[in-house]
Design a protein around this motif. Structure first.
Motif, PDB file in Angstrom:
ATOM      1  N   THR A  43       0.689  -1.260  -0.152  1.00 29.06           N
ATOM      2  CA  THR A  43       0.239   0.245  -0.055  1.00 29.06           C
ATOM      3  C   THR A  43       0.927   1.089  -0.212  1.00 29.06           C
ATOM      4  OG1 THR A  43      -0.146  -0.060   2.726  1.00 29.06           O
ATOM      5  CG2 THR A  43      -2.001  -1.296   1.017  1.00 29.06           C
ATOM      6  N   VAL A  44       1.973   1.177   0.169  1.00 28.31           N
ATOM      7  CA  VAL A  44       3.264   2.583   0.178  1.00 28.31           C
ATOM      8  C   VAL A  44       3.263   2.860  -1.182  1.00 28.31           C
ATOM      9  CG1 VAL A  44       5.291   1.558  -0.091  1.00 28.31           C
ATOM     10  CG2 VAL A  44       4.681   3.073   1.194  1.00 28.31           C
ATOM     11  N   ARG A  45       2.857   2.527  -2.035  1.00 27.79           N
ATOM     12  CA  ARG A  45       2.599   3.329  -3.520  1.00 27.79           C
ATOM     13  C   ARG A  45       1.144   4.848  -3.302  1.00 27.79           C
ATOM     14  NH1 ARG A  45       6.416   5.319  -7.254  1.00 27.79           N
ATOM     15  NH2 ARG A  45       5.089   6.236  -8.561  1.00 27.79           N
ATOM     16  N   ALA A  46       0.468   3.673  -3.243  1.00 27.64           N
ATOM     17  CA  ALA A  46      -0.844   4.698  -3.031  1.00 27.64           C
ATOM     18  C   ALA A  46      -0.485   5.771  -2.172  1.00 27.64           C
ATOM     19  CB  ALA A  46      -2.170   3.787  -2.402  1.00 27.64           C
ATOM     20  N   TYR A  47      -0.187   5.751  -0.647  1.00 27.12           N
ATOM     21  CA  TYR A  47       0.179   6.716   0.184  1.00 27.12           C
ATOM     22  C   TYR A  47       0.966   7.629  -0.866  1.00 27.12           C
ATOM     23  CZ  TYR A  47      -2.128   4.176   3.847  1.00 27.12           C
ATOM     24  OH  TYR A  47      -2.918   3.339   4.757  1.00 27.12           O
ATOM     25  N   ALA A  48       1.824   7.719  -0.555  1.00 24.77           N
ATOM     26  CA  ALA A  48       3.091   8.216  -1.235  1.00 24.77           C
ATOM     27  C   ALA A  48       2.585   8.884  -2.747  1.00 24.77           C
ATOM     28  CB  ALA A  48       4.240   7.577  -1.656  1.00 24.77           C
TER      29      ALA A  48
END
Length: 242
Positions: free
Chosen positions: A209-214
């Motif tokens: 999920t880190v890409r979506a948060y970034a």
């Protein structure tokens, strides 16, 4: 860090390695090759000089190196008893720390092309960090900002509700930690903040999920999983008696 190495050796070896002392002559020499058995990012390799004190140590791949399977990381030459006795401690350190480095690199690659930077947290293994994360109740956002006003320190305010967010912005907070939001919520909050403060996101963020948060517009994303959930990587130490 040297103290941690000595502590780990004492924990593992204790009063001595009886099997090695009985089976291996005191004057027997050996050479050990530390080999990566998977793709990984090297970390902790410089500790070998302290772990194998009194031996000759050659570092082939310094910390930060990305390597493929079957890459030689280091060579150690010295007394066979020393190499055999300290092998497990050496692998424990390098496998664990390289696991953390490998996972951290994966998070960094996952947000490439965004302005977001990855941060780790203090959720670390006991014994590998002297200070653990501590939280202090400061009496609310306003009280916390007033207490730190004029102090020559970096101040970041954690907010969990829109009311806290409004209070923090009203009292001049310049660095905000938004906790446990979904990517959609994070995007909405950051749009509302509109550049009035830098934003760090935290709470349940995974490699998936880190890409979506970034991409929500955050300045930073902090991930405890980098340290508390990293798997030790596959490294072995091939010993040859000489």
């Amino acid at each position: 860090m040297i103290e941690i190495v000595h502590w780990a050796l004492a924990e593992d070896i204790g009063s001595g390695d009886i099997t090695t002392e009985l089976c291996v002559p005191a004057d027997r020499k050996a050479v050990a090759h530390m080999i990566a058995r998977q793709s990984l990012v090297v970390a902790g390799i410089e500790l070998l000089s302290e772990i194998f004190a009194g031996c000759e140590v050659w570092i082939d791949q310094p910390s930060g190196s990305s390597v493929e399977p079957d890459t030689q990381l280091a060579t150690i030459s010295g007394g066979a008893r020393t190499l055999l006795t300290r092998e497990r401690t050496a692998l424990n350190f390098v496998q664990r720390l390289s696991g953390v480095a490998t996972l951290a690199r994966a998070y960094v690659k996952a947000v490439e092309g965004t302005k977001c930077r990855i941060l780790d947290t203090r959720k670390t293994t006991p014994g590998l960090r002297q200070l653990e994360k501590m939280a202090a109740a400061a009496g609310g956002v306003r009280a916390a900002l007033e207490a730190t006003k004029g102090a020559d320190v970096f101040v970041e305010i954690e907010v969990r509700t829109r009311a806290e967010l409004d209070e923090a912005l009203a009292w001049g907070a310049k660095n905000l930690l938004l906790d446990n939001l979904t990517p959609v919520e994070a995007r909405e909050w950051i749009r509302y903040i509109a550049g009035r403060a830098s934003v760090e996101l935290s709470g349940g963020i995974t490699l998936e999920t880190v890409r979506a948060y970034a991409e929500s517009g955050a300045d930073f994303v902090s991930c405890g999983a980098i340290t508390h959930s990293a798997q030790a990587v596959d490294i072995n130490l091939r010993l040859q008696l000489v």
